[in-house]
Design a protein around this motif. Structure first.
Motif, PDB file in Angstrom:
ATOM      1  N   TYR A   1       5.423 -48.120  19.951  1.00  0.00           N
ATOM      2  CA  TYR A   1       5.543 -47.342  21.276  1.00  0.00           C
ATOM      3  C   TYR A   1       4.570 -47.668  22.320  1.00  0.00           C
ATOM      4  CZ  TYR A   1       6.058 -42.792  23.968  1.00  0.00           C
ATOM      5  OH  TYR A   1       6.518 -42.050  24.805  1.00  0.00           O
TER       6      TYR A   1
ATOM      7  N   LYS B   1       5.241 -49.253  25.943  1.00  0.00           N
ATOM      8  CA  LYS B   1       4.960 -48.590  27.021  1.00  0.00           C
ATOM      9  C   LYS B   1       3.934 -49.372  27.987  1.00  0.00           C
ATOM     10  CE  LYS B   1       7.332 -44.781  26.876  1.00  0.00           C
ATOM     11  NZ  LYS B   1       8.516 -44.688  27.648  1.00  0.00           N
TER      12      LYS B   1
ATOM     13  N   ILE C   1      11.406 -34.507  30.703  1.00  0.00           N
ATOM     14  CA  ILE C   1      10.817 -35.086  31.974  1.00  0.00           C
ATOM     15  C   ILE C   1      11.905 -35.400  32.882  1.00  0.00           C
ATOM     16  CG2 ILE C   1       9.561 -36.789  32.925  1.00  0.00           C
ATOM     17  CD1 ILE C   1       7.655 -36.503  30.560  1.00  0.00           C
TER      18      ILE C   1
ATOM     19  N   THR D   1       8.143 -31.163  25.809  1.00  0.00           N
ATOM     20  CA  THR D   1       9.612 -31.371  25.962  1.00  0.00           C
ATOM     21  C   THR D   1      10.166 -31.518  24.482  1.00  0.00           C
ATOM     22  OG1 THR D   1       9.376 -33.803  25.454  1.00  0.00           O
ATOM     23  CG2 THR D   1       8.973 -33.099  27.955  1.00  0.00           C
TER      24      THR D   1
ATOM     25  N   THR E   1      18.866 -35.873  30.890  1.00  0.00           N
ATOM     26  CA  THR E   1      19.540 -34.642  30.240  1.00  0.00           C
ATOM     27  C   THR E   1      18.570 -33.712  29.612  1.00  0.00           C
ATOM     28  OG1 THR E   1      20.214 -35.874  28.118  1.00  0.00           O
ATOM     29  CG2 THR E   1      21.718 -35.785  29.771  1.00  0.00           C
ATOM     30  N   SER E   2      17.303 -34.475  29.366  1.00  0.00           N
ATOM     31  CA  SER E   2      16.396 -33.504  28.571  1.00  0.00           C
ATOM     32  C   SER E   2      14.947 -33.797  29.109  1.00  0.00           C
ATOM     33  CB  SER E   2      16.482 -33.998  27.239  1.00  0.00           C
ATOM     34  OG  SER E   2      15.345 -33.724  26.399  1.00  0.00           O
TER      35      SER E   2
ATOM     36  N   THR F   1       3.286 -33.683  26.978  1.00  0.00           N
ATOM     37  CA  THR F   1       3.931 -32.843  27.876  1.00  0.00           C
ATOM     38  C   THR F   1       5.262 -31.982  27.068  1.00  0.00           C
ATOM     39  OG1 THR F   1       4.024 -34.731  29.196  1.00  0.00           O
ATOM     40  CG2 THR F   1       5.699 -33.215  29.803  1.00  0.00           C
TER      41      THR F   1
ATOM     42  N   ASP G   1      24.102 -45.620  26.350  1.00  0.00           N
ATOM     43  CA  ASP G   1      22.944 -45.961  25.666  1.00  0.00           C
ATOM     44  C   ASP G   1      22.401 -46.908  26.641  1.00  0.00           C
ATOM     45  OD1 ASP G   1      20.785 -47.290  24.371  1.00  0.00           O
ATOM     46  OD2 ASP G   1      22.171 -47.137  22.395  1.00  0.00           O
ATOM     47  N   VAL G   2      21.072 -46.995  27.158  1.00  0.00           N
ATOM     48  CA  VAL G   2      20.604 -47.657  28.187  1.00  0.00           C
ATOM     49  C   VAL G   2      20.157 -49.129  27.647  1.00  0.00           C
ATOM     50  CG1 VAL G   2      19.615 -45.815  29.877  1.00  0.00           C
ATOM     51  CG2 VAL G   2      18.299 -46.678  28.049  1.00  0.00           C
TER      52      VAL G   2
END
Ligand SMILES: NC(=O)c1ccc[n+]([C@@H]2O[C@H](COP(=O)([O-])OP(=O)(O)OC[C@H]3O[C@@H](n4cnc5c(N)ncnc54)[C@H](O)[C@@H]3O)[C@@H](O)[C@H]2O)c1
Length: 256
Positions: A149, A153, A17, A184, A14-15, A182, A61-62
């Motif tokens: 983070y 990742k 990337i 976004t 929905t946003s 990026t 929510d994944v």
């Protein structure tokens, strides 16, 4: 058309990337299911995407087991199968470790890593061809104040390589795109101002921040038959940021 007749499930679609990836996949002939947390953002994304082809929005929510399982069920009952899974949903946190709340740590790992695991696990029985997980240069080349983070990742990369080996016999390829800076809503939120975005851009050897479309192109390549002999790999899309160190002396010499 690189993805003619493929069914693609894109989290974070929905946003940023994820949304650009959905757009590109539709243009390449795929039928697309996008996942996000917000109903409003989902509606807005559909308005932009529906003109391009068959697309549905699935809210959830994944990082939650029940949501991931339900989303995959919805997608399979609508499209019958999932040929391509793109795990692009993610959240960013940055703070010195001593100041990082346990809640922020858990959330960062939960969305970026657990969400990737859950969506992949539930999709697998219905999977056809390719999985592309969105990591970050943070997972390749860590930086200060980024423990949560960067850990999440980096773990997405290890997860993807292990899974690539596990699924190679089934002909399912698993690869990673690791974007750098990026443009976004996530990065604009981190930057907080145009001036800071310009400062960020000055750190990039290519001299500018990536567009989400440029990252989507790399995701398309790895998802498509063009990458049919590529699995367990990380494609870094960062304008050269992690290629090496740009020293002042080195840069001057290059100009001369
Ligand atoms: N923007 C950058 O500079 C950059 C750099 C490297 C990596 N990334 C990664 O790229 C991916 C996409 O980021 P973006 O910049 O497009 O961010 P964004 O904030 O624009 O989009 C993130 C998307 O993830 C979804 N999402 C977040 N948490 C979710 C959850 N719990 N369940 C379901 N959906 C959820 C949001 O709804 C949104 O659609 C992320 O994994 C991010 O970590 C971004």
């Amino acid at each position: 058309m690189l993805l003619r007749d493929r069914v693609a499930l894109i989290t974070g679609g929905t946003s940023g990337i994820g949304l650009s990836t959905a757009e590109l996949f539709l243009r390449e002939g795929a039928r697309v299911a996008i996942v996000g947390r917000s109903e409003d953002k989902g509606k807005r994304a559909l308005e932009r995407l529906e003109v391009l082809g068959e697309v549905t929005f699935h809210r959830g929510d994944v990082s939650k087991e029940e949501d991931s399982e339900r989303i995959v069920k919805e997608v399979v009952s609508r499209y019958g199968r999932i040929d391509i899974l793109v795990n692009a949903a993610g959240v960013f946190t940055g703070a010195p470790l001593i100041e990082m709340s346990v809640e922020d740590w858990d959330r960062t790992i939960a969305v970026n890593l657990r969400g990737t695991f859950l969506m992949t696990k539930f999709s697998l029985p219905h999977m056809g061809e390719a999985i592309v997980n969105v990591s970050s240069t943070a997972g390749v080349s860590p930086y200060p104040n980024g423990t949560a983070y960067c850990s999440a990742k980096a773990a997405v990369i290890a997860f993807s390589k292990a899974l690539a080996l596990e699924l190679a016999g089934r002909g399912i390829r698993v690869n990673v795109v690791a974007p750098g800076l990026t443009d976004t809503p996530m990065l604009r939120g981190i930057a907080g101002s145009e001036e800071r975005m310009r400062e960020f851009a000055s750190l990039v050897p290519l001299g500018r921040i990536a567009t989400p479309e440029e990252v989507a192109e790399a995701i398309l390549f790895l998802a498509s038959p063009k990458a049919r002999y590529v699995t367990g790999q990380v494609l870094v899309v960062d304008g050269g940021m992690t290629a090496g160190r740009v020293t002042t002396a080195g840069s001057r010499a290059a100009v001369r």
